[in-house]
Design an enzyme around this catalytic site. Structure first.
Site, PDB file in Angstrom:
ATOM      1  N   ARG A 152     -15.374  -5.912   3.567  1.00  0.00           N
ATOM      2  CA  ARG A 152     -15.298  -4.727   4.421  1.00  0.00           C
ATOM      3  C   ARG A 152     -14.334  -3.682   3.873  1.00  0.00           C
ATOM      4  NH1 ARG A 152     -15.839  -9.184   7.574  1.00  0.00           N
ATOM      5  NH2 ARG A 152     -17.345  -9.148   9.284  1.00  0.00           N
ATOM      6  N   ASP A 172     -17.494  -9.121  -7.051  1.00  0.00           N
ATOM      7  CA  ASP A 172     -17.467 -10.024  -5.907  1.00  0.00           C
ATOM      8  C   ASP A 172     -18.592 -11.028  -6.091  1.00  0.00           C
ATOM      9  OD1 ASP A 172     -17.761 -11.278  -3.331  1.00  0.00           O
ATOM     10  OD2 ASP A 172     -16.599  -9.632  -2.475  1.00  0.00           O
ATOM     11  N   ALA A 231      -3.138  -3.861  -2.030  1.00  0.00           N
ATOM     12  CA  ALA A 231      -2.824  -3.845  -0.603  1.00  0.00           C
ATOM     13  C   ALA A 231      -3.447  -5.064   0.066  1.00  0.00           C
ATOM     14  CB  ALA A 231      -3.325  -2.560   0.047  1.00  0.00           C
ATOM     15  N   ALA A 232      -3.648  -6.129  -0.713  1.00  0.00           N
ATOM     16  CA  ALA A 232      -4.295  -7.347  -0.193  1.00  0.00           C
ATOM     17  C   ALA A 232      -3.278  -8.473  -0.057  1.00  0.00           C
ATOM     18  CB  ALA A 232      -5.445  -7.751  -1.106  1.00  0.00           C
ATOM     19  N   ARG A 233      -2.982  -9.142  -1.163  1.00  0.00           N
ATOM     20  CA  ARG A 233      -2.006 -10.226  -1.170  1.00  0.00           C
ATOM     21  C   ARG A 233      -1.197 -10.145  -2.461  1.00  0.00           C
ATOM     22  NH1 ARG A 233      -2.555 -10.248   3.398  1.00  0.00           N
ATOM     23  NH2 ARG A 233      -3.166 -11.915   4.847  1.00  0.00           N
ATOM     24  N   ASP A 257       1.620  -2.705  -1.889  1.00  0.00           N
ATOM     25  CA  ASP A 257       1.989  -2.825  -0.480  1.00  0.00           C
ATOM     26  C   ASP A 257       2.370  -4.253  -0.138  1.00  0.00           C
ATOM     27  OD1 ASP A 257       2.192  -1.746   2.238  1.00  0.00           O
ATOM     28  OD2 ASP A 257       0.429  -2.956   2.678  1.00  0.00           O
ATOM     29  N   GLU A 262       7.729 -12.080   0.681  1.00  0.00           N
ATOM     30  CA  GLU A 262       8.035 -10.924   1.524  1.00  0.00           C
ATOM     31  C   GLU A 262       9.094 -11.273   2.560  1.00  0.00           C
ATOM     32  OE1 GLU A 262       4.348  -9.443   3.120  1.00  0.00           O
ATOM     33  OE2 GLU A 262       3.641  -8.760   1.157  1.00  0.00           O
ATOM     34  N   HIS A 281       4.354  -3.673   3.141  1.00  0.00           N
ATOM     35  CA  HIS A 281       3.209  -4.291   3.822  1.00  0.00           C
ATOM     36  C   HIS A 281       2.796  -3.468   5.045  1.00  0.00           C
ATOM     37  CE1 HIS A 281       1.115  -8.454   4.231  1.00  0.00           C
ATOM     38  NE2 HIS A 281       0.321  -7.484   4.671  1.00  0.00           N
ATOM     39  N   ALA A 283      -0.231  -1.635   5.209  1.00  0.00           N
ATOM     40  CA  ALA A 283      -1.646  -1.241   5.186  1.00  0.00           C
ATOM     41  C   ALA A 283      -2.301  -1.264   6.554  1.00  0.00           C
ATOM     42  CB  ALA A 283      -2.420  -2.118   4.211  1.00  0.00           C
ATOM     43  N   ALA A 284      -1.989  -2.268   7.353  1.00  0.00           N
ATOM     44  CA  ALA A 284      -2.612  -2.366   8.679  1.00  0.00           C
ATOM     45  C   ALA A 284      -1.713  -1.797   9.774  1.00  0.00           C
ATOM     46  CB  ALA A 284      -2.938  -3.820   8.994  1.00  0.00           C
TER      47      ALA A 284
END
Length: 321
Positions: A152, A172, A231-233, A257, A262, A281, A283-284
């Site tokens: 997504r 992917d 910006a994932a992991r 990010d 962390e 962190h 992003a969300a």
């Protein structure tokens, strides 16, 4: 029978509003709990609603003897020991849609900041300088963006990149070429993506296969001057190898990010390194996204406990037992 829902993380208050709407359920939502308080409260919990701060590992699951389900207000569930939870018959659910736009927008913000040296130029002006020569940037238009992980968020980033007139490659293993082509994206191998991309953005899940996928060997295959966004992991990147590649000039810069640990320790080789843009962190972290994921996570638990309806199950094998 009254079920007890424990909310050990700081989720948006809208989640509590949902739980209040189910008077047959009991809940405890004290805000961010310490590890000790979490372990003490878990034996009485039938369900958990968590974000990323609480680690539901083997130690926690061992004392959560009544636990039936965990709902993650967000996408990533790597703070949960999924194999152990599955073995114990605990259903794990997440909210994959709620923070898609926020994360995609932050990713693009990082990419623009990296391409145009925006944070560095801002800091320079705050010091009273007017330095235009040091911050010559590059355009996104005409550049090739490699999207690693085309779920997504990866698709949302690709959509925005196409609007910026970038060529988009995607890797992917679970996506077909037809799906990518319908979105105007070329599906390629990971090696092909690494060798062709001017910008690379990571949106893969953290697994044994993806851990430190950006490392000395893969960096060596990339274009000189490549720019990397994550910006994932954080653990998708070997941080020492990326720092070395930036220092050598092979990688033009990175925008991060997330970090392997962390908050990152003082000796993290990427924090403060010239050419690196970093955020904690975020992003969300928009009001919009936090409301959506909080409401969705709370509703997942309420529906499961009151009607037996499960949605967004990460470990569906549990339901067949």
């Amino acid at each position: 029978m009254t079920y007890h829902i424990l909310v050990p993380d700081s989720v948006h208050p809208s989640a509590v509003d949902v739980l209040k709407g189910a008077p047959e359920l009991k809940f405890t939502a004290p805000g961010q709990m310490t590890r000790a308080d979490l372990l003490a409260a878990l034996p009485d919990a039938d369900a958990l609603i968590i974000r990323s701060a609480s680690k539901i590992d083997a130690e926690a699951l061992a004392v959560a003897t009544k636990l039936k389900m965990i709902a993650r207000a967000g996408v990533g569930v790597d703070n949960v020991d999924i194999p152990d939870a599955t073995k114990r018959g605990i259903v794990i659910m997440n909210t994959p849609d709620g923070n898609t736009v926020s994360t995609a927008e932050h990713t693009f913000g990082l990419m623009l900041a990296l391409a145009r040296h925006i944070p560095q130029a801002h800091a320079s002006m705050r010091e009273g300088k007017w330095d235009r020569k040091s911050y010559m940037g590059v355009e996104l238009r005409g550049k090739t963006l490699g999207v690693v992980g085309f779920g997504r968020i990866g698709r949302a980033v690709a959509k925005r990149a196409i609007a910026f007139e970038m060529k988009v490659l995607a890797f992917d293993p679970y996506i077909t070429a037809d799906v990518a082509a319908d979105l105007g994206v070329e599906l390629v191998s990971l090696n092909d993506l690494f060798t062709r991309a001017d910008f690379i953005t990571l949106h893969a899940l953290l697994t044994d296969e993806t851990r430190e996928m950006v490392n000395a060997a893969s960096l060596a295959t990339m274009k000189k001057g490549v720019r990397i966004v994550d910006a994932a992991r954080g653990a998708l990147i070997n941080e020492a190898d990326l720092a070395a590649a930036i220092k050598s000039g092979h990688v033009a810069g990175a925008a991060l990010d997330v970090f392997a640990q962390e908050p990152p320790p003082p000796d993290n080789p990427l924090v403060g390194l010239p050419g690196v843009v970093h955020t904690p962190h975020l992003a969300a972290s928009t009001d919009d996204a936090q409301i959506v994921v909080a409401v969705e996570a709370a509703q997942l638990v309420v529906d499961a406990l009151t009607t037996g309806q499960y949605r967004n199950v990460v470990n569906p094998a549990v339901l067949s037992k």
